[in-house]
Design a protein around this motif. Structure first.
Motif, PDB file in Angstrom:
ATOM      1  N   ASN A  94       0.830  -1.204   0.000  1.00 34.87           N
ATOM      2  CA  ASN A  94       0.000   0.000   0.000  1.00 34.87           C
ATOM      3  C   ASN A  94       0.869   1.261   0.000  1.00 34.87           C
ATOM      4  O   ASN A  94       0.902   2.017   0.963  1.00 34.87           O
ATOM      5  CB  ASN A  94      -0.935  -0.008   1.215  1.00 34.87           C
ATOM      6  CG  ASN A  94      -2.005   1.069   1.136  1.00 34.87           C
ATOM      7  OD1 ASN A  94      -2.016   1.876   0.215  1.00 34.87           O
ATOM      8  ND2 ASN A  94      -2.887   1.092   2.116  1.00 34.87           N
ATOM      9  N   LEU A 188      -6.582   4.810   1.699  1.00 37.68           N
ATOM     10  CA  LEU A 188      -7.552   4.581   2.769  1.00 37.68           C
ATOM     11  C   LEU A 188      -8.935   4.228   2.231  1.00 37.68           C
ATOM     12  O   LEU A 188      -9.672   3.459   2.857  1.00 37.68           O
ATOM     13  CB  LEU A 188      -7.649   5.817   3.660  1.00 37.68           C
ATOM     14  CG  LEU A 188      -6.359   6.246   4.356  1.00 37.68           C
ATOM     15  CD1 LEU A 188      -6.555   7.569   5.083  1.00 37.68           C
ATOM     16  CD2 LEU A 188      -5.870   5.173   5.323  1.00 37.68           C
ATOM     17  N   GLY A 189      -9.326   4.801   1.118  1.00 35.73           N
ATOM     18  CA  GLY A 189     -10.647   4.526   0.570  1.00 35.73           C
ATOM     19  C   GLY A 189     -10.876   5.317  -0.696  1.00 35.73           C
ATOM     20  O   GLY A 189      -9.957   5.899  -1.271  1.00 35.73           O
ATOM     21  N   ASN A 217      -5.419   2.614   8.655  1.00 38.68           N
ATOM     22  CA  ASN A 217      -5.226   1.504   7.737  1.00 38.68           C
ATOM     23  C   ASN A 217      -6.403   1.302   6.795  1.00 38.68           C
ATOM     24  O   ASN A 217      -6.304   0.540   5.840  1.00 38.68           O
ATOM     25  CB  ASN A 217      -4.974   0.211   8.516  1.00 38.68           C
ATOM     26  CG  ASN A 217      -3.693   0.280   9.326  1.00 38.68           C
ATOM     27  OD1 ASN A 217      -2.624   0.553   8.797  1.00 38.68           O
ATOM     28  ND2 ASN A 217      -3.811   0.057  10.632  1.00 38.68           N
ATOM     29  N   ASP A 218      -7.526   1.973   7.066  1.00 38.06           N
ATOM     30  CA  ASP A 218      -8.706   1.855   6.217  1.00 38.06           C
ATOM     31  C   ASP A 218      -9.574   3.086   6.423  1.00 38.06           C
ATOM     32  O   ASP A 218      -9.317   3.909   7.308  1.00 38.06           O
ATOM     33  CB  ASP A 218      -9.479   0.581   6.532  1.00 38.06           C
ATOM     34  CG  ASP A 218     -10.113  -0.032   5.279  1.00 38.06           C
ATOM     35  OD1 ASP A 218     -10.612   0.754   4.434  1.00 38.06           O
ATOM     36  OD2 ASP A 218     -10.117  -1.270   5.133  1.00 38.06           O
ATOM     37  N   ASN A 259     -14.087   1.230   0.983  1.00 38.60           N
ATOM     38  CA  ASN A 259     -12.903   0.949   1.785  1.00 38.60           C
ATOM     39  C   ASN A 259     -11.631   0.834   0.949  1.00 38.60           C
ATOM     40  O   ASN A 259     -11.643   0.991  -0.283  1.00 38.60           O
ATOM     41  CB  ASN A 259     -13.109  -0.317   2.625  1.00 38.60           C
ATOM     42  CG  ASN A 259     -13.317  -1.556   1.756  1.00 38.60           C
ATOM     43  OD1 ASN A 259     -13.069  -1.548   0.548  1.00 38.60           O
ATOM     44  ND2 ASN A 259     -13.772  -2.635   2.378  1.00 38.60           N
ATOM     45  N   LYS A 260     -10.536   0.556   1.626  1.00 38.68           N
ATOM     46  CA  LYS A 260      -9.216   0.484   0.989  1.00 38.68           C
ATOM     47  C   LYS A 260      -9.177  -0.577  -0.100  1.00 38.68           C
ATOM     48  O   LYS A 260      -8.634  -0.342  -1.195  1.00 38.68           O
ATOM     49  CB  LYS A 260      -8.157   0.174   2.057  1.00 38.68           C
ATOM     50  CG  LYS A 260      -6.760  -0.060   1.498  1.00 38.68           C
ATOM     51  CD  LYS A 260      -5.792  -0.488   2.582  1.00 38.68           C
ATOM     52  CE  LYS A 260      -6.125  -1.876   3.102  1.00 38.68           C
ATOM     53  NZ  LYS A 260      -5.126  -2.357   4.088  1.00 38.68           N
ATOM     54  N   GLU A 261      -9.732  -1.757   0.178  1.00 37.67           N
ATOM     55  CA  GLU A 261      -9.696  -2.841  -0.805  1.00 37.67           C
ATOM     56  C   GLU A 261     -10.386  -2.429  -2.103  1.00 37.67           C
ATOM     57  O   GLU A 261      -9.869  -2.678  -3.199  1.00 37.67           O
ATOM     58  CB  GLU A 261     -10.369  -4.080  -0.214  1.00 37.67           C
ATOM     59  CG  GLU A 261     -10.336  -5.283  -1.145  1.00 37.67           C
ATOM     60  CD  GLU A 261     -11.021  -6.511  -0.541  1.00 37.67           C
ATOM     61  OE1 GLU A 261     -11.048  -7.558  -1.214  1.00 37.67           O
ATOM     62  OE2 GLU A 261     -11.521  -6.411   0.599  1.00 37.67           O
TER      63      GLU A 261
END
Length: 286
Positions: A94, A188-189, A217-218, A259-261
């Protein structure tokens, strides 16, 4: 004394001139009582100092050949690859390169000129007049990811196609970046903004060097450490055109921050779109 004088004058005729000192040092050391090992070290370090001539001794033509024009959109890598990998091979790293176009607490609308050769970052013009955000200063660093593109032929959400630009990024860190600066950021998103019926993704990121970054982290971590940040960000994007006679922007997913993913998938897809665009254009400059 005569031999010493003649030898010294001969050494001063040696070209290139930056080698004169080296050979003169060799000559002088041969007359000294300095131990041989010390002489070797002195010569070695002096050679390291003069192994390349100073810039001023280069001709203008050779100096110009050392300059390489870099395109912020195409030449700066999107992904940051660490020399030593500290995570599993199947886990994405990331860390991405963020190009700042508009520093926080400013309102001049700078952007990458994708339709010009070498894609300079310049202030946007409308009817010959430089553009500004009259709604107010940016509350964050705004810019884009290099090597990304939102395709006008791909439907993202609800049959909405891309806006033909690099992927936009909002960096929410504490430090003001400079226009044209490149900063490693942590994802982060993402917010799906719909601007004039086009998808205009806004990736939410924070500088990897920011003191708060290690706690985030998110996207769900943002309200914990920066309360109100996401709501203020979304509201600014929604209404900033109204004061100039425009209409408010809309958002996909009812304005929900993904979200991050999800954001990293959007980034990967836009990178593939950029790569395909390069193949279609068949040129390095577009």
């Amino acid at each position: 004394a005569l031999i010493f004088y003649c030898s010294t004058m001969t050494l001063l005729l040696i070209k290139p001139y930056h080698l004169q000192g080296y050979y003169l040092l060799v000559f002088l050391l041969s007359f000294s009582n300095i131990p041989q090992d010390v002489q070797s070290h002195l010569l070695f370090f002096f050679f390291l100092m003069i192994r390349r001539p100073p810039r001023s001794t280069l001709s203008s033509s050779s100096a110009a050949s050392d300059v390489y024009k870099r395109q912020p959109w195409h030449d700066i890598p999107l992904y940051i690859k660490d020399v030593v990998r500290t995570v599993a091979a199947n886990e994405p790293i990331n860390r991405y390169n963020f190009i700042c176009e508009i520093p926080k607490w400013t309102r001049a609308k700078f952007e990458i000129a994708t339709n010009e050769k070498f894609n300079p970052i310049k202030q946007d013009m409308k009817n010959g007049v430089p553009r500004f955000y009259h709604h107010g200063d940016m509350m964050w660093n705004y810019g884009a990811f290099p090597q990304t593109w939102e395709s006008t032929e791909i439907c993202f959400v609800d049959d909405i196609r891309g806006d033909n630009d690099p992927l936009d990024v909002i960096e929410i860190g504490m430090t003001q970046a400079r226009t044209g600066s490149v900063t490693p950021v942590k994802i982060l998103g993402v917010l799906g903004m719909i601007d004039d019926s086009e998808m205009d993704w806004k990736v939410i990121a924070i500088s990897s060097e920011d003191p708060v970054a290690k706690f985030m982290n998110d996207i769900d971590d943002v309200p914990k450490f920066l309360p109100g940040c996401l709501d203020a960000l979304r509201e600014w994007l929604r209404v900033y055109k109204i004061c100039q006679g425009g209409v408010e922007n809309k958002f996909a997913f009812d304005g929900e921050f993904k979200n991050k993913e999800y954001a990293m998938k959007v980034i990967d897809e836009s990178h593939l779109m950029w790569a395909n665009l390069r193949k279609v254009k068949k040129t390095e400059h577009f």
